[in-house]
Design an enzyme around this catalytic site. Structure first.
Site, PDB file in Angstrom:
ATOM      1  N   ASP A   1      82.375   3.317 -44.462  1.00 54.34           N
ATOM      2  CA  ASP A   1      82.338   1.908 -44.852  1.00 54.34           C
ATOM      3  C   ASP A   1      83.641   1.447 -45.499  1.00 54.34           C
ATOM      4  OD1 ASP A   1      79.735   1.997 -44.023  1.00 54.34           O
ATOM      5  OD2 ASP A   1      78.851   1.934 -46.024  1.00 54.34           O
TER       6      ASP A   1
ATOM      7  N   HIS B   1      81.088  -1.714 -38.345  1.00 53.54           N
ATOM      8  CA  HIS B   1      82.156  -1.194 -39.200  1.00 53.54           C
ATOM      9  C   HIS B   1      83.486  -1.902 -38.993  1.00 53.54           C
ATOM     10  CE1 HIS B   1      79.869   1.990 -41.209  1.00 53.54           C
ATOM     11  NE2 HIS B   1      79.141   1.971 -40.104  1.00 53.54           N
TER      12      HIS B   1
END
Length: 452
Positions: free
Chosen positions: A194, A225
């Site tokens: 992340d 992402h």
């Protein structure tokens, strides 16, 4: 028969033009759903995909080789290995450290690994899948990252590693964690799925990227992402030894490290003797690990390589949107009711989401707030599993908890996040905050009436 065959360059150019000609949907407040995460693709990405498809190589090829090289350089490590997902990257990273090839340095079954329960399960499940014991410590309420003050107390003579994610793009205090690892001779695996592009301010004034402090780091290229290749992930490292072991686990457990379609990279293909195999057994069919098949296709890598060139812009938009949400939230007075996310001191996050946690004593129910936001087309997400030890999957798992997990339980009960991804504009942010303000006001009024 004469056939008018378009050239490769024309086909690729047409694919780019076709994609770019598609109209973008217009945002209609209250009608258009605002997802908490998403992908931003353009004609160059489409062109790269088509170009790779025309090769019909199908498995990892020229694009995968180039992507691995450029990814490592961009990330700040010497080497990278592509795989099918961020979860697979975590599995491969941890499995790498269990290899018999590391001798006395290998992580053996029954070893303890310090981590947190407030996060995504596949940061932790590789520990269990390799027969080791996760040791859970609590997190910090403001940064939603590991509480470093609790980590040292969790270390025992059986601790072999620390494996933690940089939560929602906000780096944990990786300087202190890496110092603890060095002091206690522990491996460090940084889950950066992340947090691609986040950095830490070093004592000398320089910036150092997350994922470059530990022995191994991981990334995800799922559409949610920072960059995407559809399904995909990567493991990054500086050690050629660890890279070879990681590649072995990824590629069926084989000992051979030839690229697809290549032979005799080692120069002694028929001169090996390993295990109880006969002398000269073909090295291409010697297996040194109980491995998997977790390789990517070149079409995936082509999209990832194209996306990599846009990473810096994507990260800056995420940071801009995070600041925009923070300013709007404060102007609306919402910080009176919610803890707003705070960057870890001395870091420059690469935000994945904007986490809101209902303050103690505020008569709001997270379930009601998120249901109302979703009804008004504002997408929400939990901080993933909340508290892993309360999940059904972990009911029979072997783990240890070091100290109370009070903040983890608070996050599980009262926290949710909304998006900051690059597909969001100022109009989206305005609507998101205005809607949250209205929902909060309505819920508070309902709570007041119920009390009276």
């Amino acid at each position: 028969m004469n056939v008018n065959v378009r050239s490769r360059e024309q086909i690729v150019a047409d694919a780019k033009a076709y994609f770019e000609a598609q109209p973008l949907p217009e945002f209609q407040p209250g009608e258009t759903y605002i997802p908490p995460s998403g992908k931003v693709l353009d004609g160059e990405d489409c062109a790269s995909l088509i170009d790779a498809g025309l090769d019909m190589w199908l498995t990892a090829g020229r694009y995968a080789d180039s992507f691995e090289d450029r990814l490592a350089a961009k990330f700040g490590t010497k080497l990278s290995k592509l795989t099918v997902s961020g979860s697979a990257a975590n599995l491969l990273a941890f499995s790498t450290l269990t290899s018999w090839k590391l001798g006395s340095k290998r992580i053996e079954p029954g070893s303890e690994v310090i981590t947190v329960a407030a996060g995504f399960p596949t940061t932790v499940t590789p520990i269990i899948q390799n027969g080791c014991i996760p040791v859970f410590v609590d997190v910090d309420l403001e940064t939603h990252n590991v509480n470093v003050d609790l980590v040292e107390a969790a270390i025992t003579s059986n601790t072999r590693a620390i494996m933690i994610a940089h939560s929602l793009g906000n780096p944990f205090d990786v300087i202190r964690i890496s110092e603890l690892c060095k002091a206690h001779d522990l491996y460090l695996i940084e889950d950066c799925c992340d947090a691609f592009g986040a950095s830490v301010l070093m004592p000398d004034g320089s910036e150092k990227g997350v994922g470059t402090f530990g022995d191994l780091a991981t990334l995800s290229f799922y559409p949610a992402h920072h960059i995407t290749m559809g399904e995909g992930g990567a493991i990054l490292m500086n050690s050629i030894r660890l890279a070879r072991i990681c590649e072995s686990f990824r590629d069926w457990g084989r000992d051979c490290y030839c690229a697809p379609g290549k032979d005799n990279t080692c120069g002694k293909r028929f001169d090996w003797q390993l295990g109880d195999l006969p002398d000269g057994y073909d090295h291409k069919y010697i297996y040194s690990h109980i491995g998997y098949n977790l390789k990517v296709s070149d079409m995936q890598a082509a999209v990832g390589l194209s996306q990599l060139g846009k990473l810096d812009d994507f990260v800056e938009i995420r940071r801009k949107n995070f600041i925009g949400l923070t300013e709007r939230m404060k102007r609306a007075g919402l910080d009176e009711y919610y803890h707003l996310p705070q960057p870890t001191p001395g870091t420059n996050p690469s935000w994945f989401g904007f986490l809101l946690t209902i303050r103690d004593g505020v008569p709001l129910l997270r379930r009601d707030v998120t249901a109302a936001l979703e009804d008004q087309k504002v997408g929400t997400r939990m901080l993933f599993a909340g508290n892993l030890i309360r999940q059904p999957a972990f009911a029979r798992a072997n783990y240890r908890v070091s100290g109370p997990l009070d903040v983890t339980d608070k996050v599980m009960a009262d926290a949710f996040w909304i998006g900051v991804w690059p597909g969001l504009s100022g109009d989206h942010l305005d609507y998101m905050v205005d809607t949250l303000a209205k929902v909060t006001k309505n819920q508070l009024q309902s709570a007041k009436v119920a009390i009276e």
